[in-house]
Design a protein around this motif. Structure first.
Motif: not given
Length: 707
Positions: A325, A343, A349, A352-353, A373, A375, A385, A692, A698
């Motif tokens: 990130m 990202p 995603f 990364s989260e 988060y 994005w 998110s 995104a 997801y």
């Protein structure tokens, strides 16, 4: 005062067709395509596509397979690339080189004639215990139709034998075993046009479909006790007395014999005896695009109980290195911690989260209850998110709590700026550069295969989060562009057919030098403006507007551009030709087999008006394959081929390497470069920049939260 983290210059490598070709050839990271080499009912025919030798079968390759093959049966050499985008559809293209026919002195007098064609096969019925698999197919339907054919074919397996029986029209029906069954509908079905698909070829040959006499064809494959070896016997429907260009061949038998030998799980050697008097030899390489993957050696996720770093600049640095990130801001408001980032590493995603949650938990004070988060991409805020901290920590410690954590996650696009002082604020200015190889190529025309091997310097300087300069400088190290001679006939302005002049004029050229700026105009509205040297052939300025509702299956975009043709040397000089071009484009996630449909209507570079249909599918591996066709009001002036069309494949580079990456490389194929239906090659597009906005996969990717 918020801490600031500098953005030092970081080298990155341009990801190009050359890198893709090397990786595919090595096969080091490619899945085995189900071990198709030497597998019963899975071989590629001489013409490409699953079949026996000269005839197709009703079989299909596994979903996501790409097969590259080449073979020689004098006087023909065939080079084929075929795809299986969905389980019930096979498509691909081929080049057929005729060894005893030349293009002629007006085109390329000393070079063998090269024909281009495209095929489609559709599965109608799956095989059952009592019924065979049934398919209908169209060979050379979108080319010159010199080898055009249609067929209905059935295949049935019995132990180690796979039987095929079919009816063929056109090239597959020249033996004329029976009359057309459609003659009772209209007399025209009794005869087949000698030349179909338009006066110059390239149009869909609907005027010839299922017309003329038919022939029976079929055969059998036998899986020998030695697993790598498959034997084939076929009866073909062609009598070789109606060959293109009057190139009739002697046929001593309708029976053909051959063998397929697996050299590896992906590579297969083929050899046979056809027409009762002619040898055949070939190679096939299968690639599992849907299953391409590589074992990753990414840094492990951070420890939940790591000691606090005590410095939010260091936290931002760790988030980039471990969670992929690029953080622009970290901010606290009440019991929520906001991380605004782009990202850079992981395609999923949740991955990364999940990694970021571990880092933030170790750093945040006990009063923080939620991690937000936010994005973004190129300064465009796209979605947010939200994870409950306690649920996340419980799930990270024990899989028993994953369900509660998952149910508590929510995403939205109501991106109001949080209050309070930022804990960390990145500088909007940064510089990125990279140096790497690239291979440009053009093939399928009378000049044969043309290539240019280059070193490309690629750089970006970001003036602020929403604006950046970008440039590409290309130096030619090796090429064969001295062979470029044929430009083709065209009654349109030469907006693309000067391609060879651009490629051959200078060994060092500026391919791109532009300034680009983005803006978010509302909850679902995005804009972009740009100007400069937009591509190798055109300079100018333009803008794009995109309406893309959050988590919607559709979006609508509009771009408009004024451009002027650049000088062949690719410096700063311009030619006289200028024009307006632009398109209204609808993007639709069809919900069918993950297919994305793009329909564009507008004005092309040559001043012609028309539309482009682009259909593509992305697999779980991140590989996208697609095809496009363009039809304009300039079809009569287009030159050879009545419309523009082609196929493409885009492959993520982390399918080949042990470190995750968002970068990808692509290859595209079009039969010929023509002036009709030509579009501006814009370097950036808002639909791609706003990916995104689509929640996409997801929830399917949720397990990667813990990777």
């Amino acid at each position: 005062m918020p801490a600031r983290l500098p953005s030092p210059a970081a080298p990155r490598f341009p990801l190009t067709p050359l890198a893709l070709l090397v990786a595919l050839a090595s096969g080091s990271a490619t899945a085995a395509a189900g071990g198709l080499a030497g597998q019963l009912g899975a071989g590629q025919s001489d013409f490409g596509g699953v079949g026996l030798m000269q005839v197709p079968t009703a079989r299909m390759a596994p979903e996501g397979t790409m097969s590259v093959s080449g073979n020689r049966t004098a006087p023909y050499r065939r080079y084929n690339v075929f795809f299986q985008p969905v389980a019930w559809l096979e498509g691909g293209f081929r080049y057929v080189e005729t060894e005893n026919r030349l293009f002629g002195p007006s085109i390329a007098g000393d070079r063998n004639y090269l024909d281009k064609g495209a095929d489609v096969k559709l599965r109608l019925l799956d095989e059952t215990r009592y019924w065979p698999q049934l398919a209908v197919g169209f060979r050379d339907v979108g080319g010159t139709t010199l080898f055009g054919a249609e067929y209905l074919v059935a295949s049935k397996r019995w132990y180690d034998l796979d039987f095929t029986l079919g009816l063929g029209w056109g090239y597959l029906g020249n033996a004329s075993d029976v009359s057309s069954p459609f003659g009772w509908l209209a007399d025209r079905f009794d005869d087949r046009p000698r030349r179909a698909g338009g006066d110059q070829g390239g149009e869909f040959a609907v005027d010839a479909l299922f017309r003329g006499p038919m022939a029976l064809f079929g055969g059998v494959e036998y899986q020998t006790p030695w697993d790598p070896l498959v034997l084939q016997l076929e009866v073909e429907g062609n009598d070789y007395q109606s060959e293109p260009g009057g190139n009739d061949q002697t046929r001593d038998s309708r029976l053909n014999l051959s063998a397929r030998l697996a050299l590896s799980e992906n590579l297969e050697l083929r050899g046979g005896w056809q027409r009762g008097n002619t040898a055949m030899a070939g190679l096939t390489y299968n690639i599992d695009l849907a299953g391409m993957r590589q074992v990753k050696n990414d840094p492990p996720p951070a420890d939940l109980d790591a000691a606090p770093r005590g410095d939010w600049a260091r936290v931002a640095e760790t988030l980039q290195g471990n969670a992929g990130m690029r953080v622009s801001r970290i901010q606290q408001e009440g019991q929520a911690l906001y991380v605004q980032a782009e990202p850079t590493t992981f395609r999923a995603f949740p991955q990364s989260e999940g990694r970021a949650g571990r880092i933030l938990h170790a750093e945040a004070d006990d009063g923080i209850e939620r991690f937000h988060y936010r994005w973004e991409n190129r300064g465009l805020a796209l979605r947010e998110s939200v994870h409950d901290r306690d649920d996340f920590v419980a799930a990270a410690r024990s899989a028993e709590h994953e369900r509660q954590h998952r149910q508590g996650i929510y995403a939205h696009a109501r991106l109001q700026e949080p209050g309070g002082e930022p804990l960390y604020q990145a500088s909007g200015q940064r510089f990125n550069w990279g140096l790497g190889p690239r291979l440009d190529q053009n093939f399928g025309g009378p000049d044969g295969y043309l290539y240019r091997l280059m070193a490309v310097l690629d750089a970006e300087y970001h003036t602020d989060p929403n604006g950046w300069f970008s440039g590409q400088l290309a130096w030619t190290a090796l090429d064969n562009l001295d062979r470029y001679e044929y430009r083709g006939q065209s009654d349109l302005p030469r907006v693309r057919t000067f391609l060879g002049d651009y490629l051959a004029e200078s060994s060092l050229g500026i391919e791109n030098l532009q300034y680009t700026r983005t803006a978010r105009l509302g909850d679902d509205w995005f804009a972009m403006g740009y100007g400069g040297l937009l591509e190798m052939m055109y300079a100018g300025a333009g803008g794009e507007l995109l309406y893309r509702p959050f988590a919607s299956r559709w979006a609508l975009g509009l771009d408009a551009n004024w451009v002027r043709q650049r000088d062949f040397e690719q410096r700063f000089d311009l030619r006289d030709y200028d024009t307006w071009t632009g398109h209204l484009t609808a993007y639709v996630e069809t919900g069918v087999e993950d297919v994305l449909a793009q329909v564009s209507v507008g004005r092309y570079l040559a001043g012609d008006w028309g539309s482009t249909l682009d259909l593509s599918r992305e697999f779980d591996s991140g590989v996208r394959i697609g095809a496009w066709g363009t039809w304009t009001d300039a079809s009569d002036d287009f030159g050879e081929g009545g419309f523009d069309k082609g196929l493409y494949v885009s492959i993520p580079l982390d399918a080949f390497f042990t470190r995750s990456s968002l970068d990808s490389a692509g290859l595209a194929w079009r039969p010929l470069t023509r002036d009709g239906g030509a579009r501006l090659n814009r370097r950036y597009g808002l639909y791609g920049l706003t990916d995104a906005r689509d929640m996409g996969h997801y929830w399917r990717d949720y397990p990667k939260t813990w990777d």
